[in-house]
Design a protein around this motif. Structure first.
Motif, short mmCIF file in Angstrom:
data_model
loop_
_atom_site.label_atom_id
_atom_site.label_comp_id
_atom_site.label_asym_id
_atom_site.label_seq_id
_atom_site.Cartn_x
_atom_site.Cartn_y
_atom_site.Cartn_z
N THR A 186 24.71 72.26 27.28
CA THR A 186 24.57 73.63 26.77
C THR A 186 25.50 74.59 27.51
O THR A 186 26.18 75.42 26.89
CB THR A 186 23.12 74.09 26.92
N TYR A 187 25.51 74.50 28.83
CA TYR A 187 26.35 75.41 29.63
C TYR A 187 27.82 75.23 29.29
O TYR A 187 28.55 76.21 29.14
CB TYR A 187 26.11 75.13 31.12
N TYR A 222 16.64 76.08 22.55
CA TYR A 222 17.08 76.30 23.93
C TYR A 222 18.19 77.35 23.97
O TYR A 222 18.17 78.26 24.81
CB TYR A 222 17.57 75.00 24.55
N SER A 225 16.67 80.69 23.39
CA SER A 225 15.86 81.12 24.53
C SER A 225 16.73 81.65 25.67
O SER A 225 16.47 82.74 26.21
CB SER A 225 14.99 79.95 25.01
N VAL A 226 17.76 80.89 26.07
CA VAL A 226 18.57 81.31 27.21
C VAL A 226 19.42 82.53 26.89
O VAL A 226 19.78 83.30 27.78
CB VAL A 226 19.47 80.16 27.73
N ASP A 366 18.74 71.11 33.68
CA ASP A 366 18.39 72.47 33.24
C ASP A 366 19.35 73.47 33.87
O ASP A 366 19.14 73.92 35.00
CB ASP A 366 16.95 72.79 33.65
N HIS A 368 19.86 76.60 33.48
CA HIS A 368 19.51 77.98 33.14
C HIS A 368 20.17 78.99 34.07
O HIS A 368 20.71 80.02 33.62
CB HIS A 368 17.99 78.14 33.17
N THR A 369 20.16 78.71 35.36
CA THR A 369 20.75 79.65 36.32
C THR A 369 22.25 79.80 36.10
O THR A 369 22.80 80.90 36.15
CB THR A 369 20.47 79.18 37.75
N GLU A 372 22.86 81.95 33.13
CA GLU A 372 22.61 83.36 33.47
C GLU A 372 23.83 83.95 34.19
O GLU A 372 24.28 85.06 33.85
CB GLU A 372 21.37 83.47 34.38
#
Length: 381
Positions: A186-187, A222, A225-226, A366, A368-369, A372
């Motif tokens: 994803t990133y 996902y 959400s992010v 994951d 997520h960070t 962000e």
């Protein structure tokens, strides 16, 4: 992870020396992965030029094959990388050039595992596109190819399977005692999108995620959400009274969700095969007055060629397609102005190093960070 991947060599002890076998289907990807690992090793003070171990799977003129490894693997933490979807590899068969099928690639993988002769410390297989992954469940009297393949690898002594965006990750239930990691890039996809599409605005007012079907719902949820944006979805209405090319044909794509009018749309799926479904969605979204449409598939293989996507791009129906370098892409595809290549080699190198040092991979799975921080970098947060 408890430490950045760049300094794992110096902060954690490895399980065994790394050895990488990049099958002939992944020479480019394997070289990129190796270059990252060598760079990190040298930063940690190790004198190493390459972790790659040469191998070969030659064929007799009758089509029979064999595998052999050209240097020792004794005591190595062996990582075998294979792309079972690379149809560009050919071999001589009764005087004809025969393109390798997924079956051929899987057989060659097993040949190399046999050639290791049980001498490796541990064997992990990195198979981005799972062999038989699209045949993941049984309807009526059907085979379960992927489940049987995983069990076969487990029986041959493979400790870990690393795959990327599995068509249905529940297939891991076939091998509950073997390591199975399903990675989602994803990133890397968002990083490529923000880099290549300069004027993209990922705010809730300007951007929206749309799932192409119920099977792709989780991966699209996902993204929504992010990014903190709204999501819609299509479901496929099929004609269950007939079977065409082994499946029930799609009658129509029905949309569920909030209005898409004026918004840029992102549609993510695991694979673009013929691409017809993706184009049908794009045309349907344009009828609903959507803005730009960007599609993503981890495996963009375009089995029916590129002409229809060329026309859709020229007509302003689709504005870009993102795909990873985890499977073979033709030179023609890479030259298209609408195609954006997503490099996932560094991500796979992280995984290899984490597994080799027996450290947690939770932060790799994951991201997520990192997402962000990426959004902050581009002023989206």
């Amino acid at each position: 992870m408890t430490a950045s991947s760049e300094n794992l060599f110096s902060t954690e002890s490895s399980a065994a020396p790394i050895g990488i076998i990049a099958m002939n289907s992944v020479t480019e990807l394997g070289g990129k992965i190796d270059s990252f690992l060598v760079e990190w090793a040298k930063r940690a003070g190790y004198d190493v030029d390459s972790f790659l171990i040469e191998c070969e799977c030659p064929r007799f003129s009758s089509g029979d094959g064999k595998g052999f490894i050209k240097s020792t693997v004794r005591g190595k933490d062996l990582f075998i990388i294979v792309d079972v979807g690379n149809y560009n590899i050919k071999y001589d068969y009764f005087g004809h050039q025969n393109a390798m099928s997924p079956d051929d690639h899987f057989q060659d993988l097993k040949r190399i595992i046999q050639a290791a002769s049980g001498k490796a410390h541990r064997i992990s297989v990195i198979m981005p596109i799972l062999y038989g992954g699209r045949q993941h469940r049984r309807n009526y009297r059907e085979s379960l190819d992927c489940a049987c393949a995983l069990q076969e690898l487990e029986a041959m002594g493979v400790s870990n399977i690393v795959t990327v965006d599995a068509h249905d990750p529940r297939v891991q239930n076939a091998v509950p005692l073997m390591g199975f990691d399903n990675v989602m890039p994803t990133y890397q996809v968002l990083k490529a999108m923000l880099k290549d599409i300069k004027d993209i605005n990922l705010s809730k007012e300007n951007f929206m995620i749309v799932s192409p079907d119920e099977g792709a719902l989780n991966r699209n949820m996902y993204y929504a959400s992010v990014l903190g944006v709204e999501m819609g979805m299509f479901y496929k209405r099929r004609d269950f009274s007939t079977i065409v090319n082994g499946r029930n044909p799609i009658v129509a794509h029905e949309y569920l969700g909030n209005p898409v009018e004026g918004k840029d749309i992102f549609v993510a799926d695991d694979i673009i095969s013929s691409g017809e479904s993706m184009l049908d969605l794009a045309y349907a979204l344009k009828e609903k007055k959507a803005g730009r449409i960007f599609a993503y598939a981890t495996y963009a293989i375009f089995t029916n060629g590129l002409d229809k996507f060329d026309k859709a791009y020229e007509d302003g129906i689709i504005d870009g397609v993102f795909g990873t370098n985890l499977t073979y892409r033709t030179p023609e595809l890479l030259s298209r102005p609408w195609f954006h290549d997503v490099d996932v080699s560094k991500y796979i190198a992280y995984f290899i190093e984490a597994i080799n040092h027996d450290v947690s991979i939770s932060k790799i799975i994951d991201p997520h960070t990192k997402i962000e921080n990426l959004l902050i970098k581009y002023g989206m947060k």
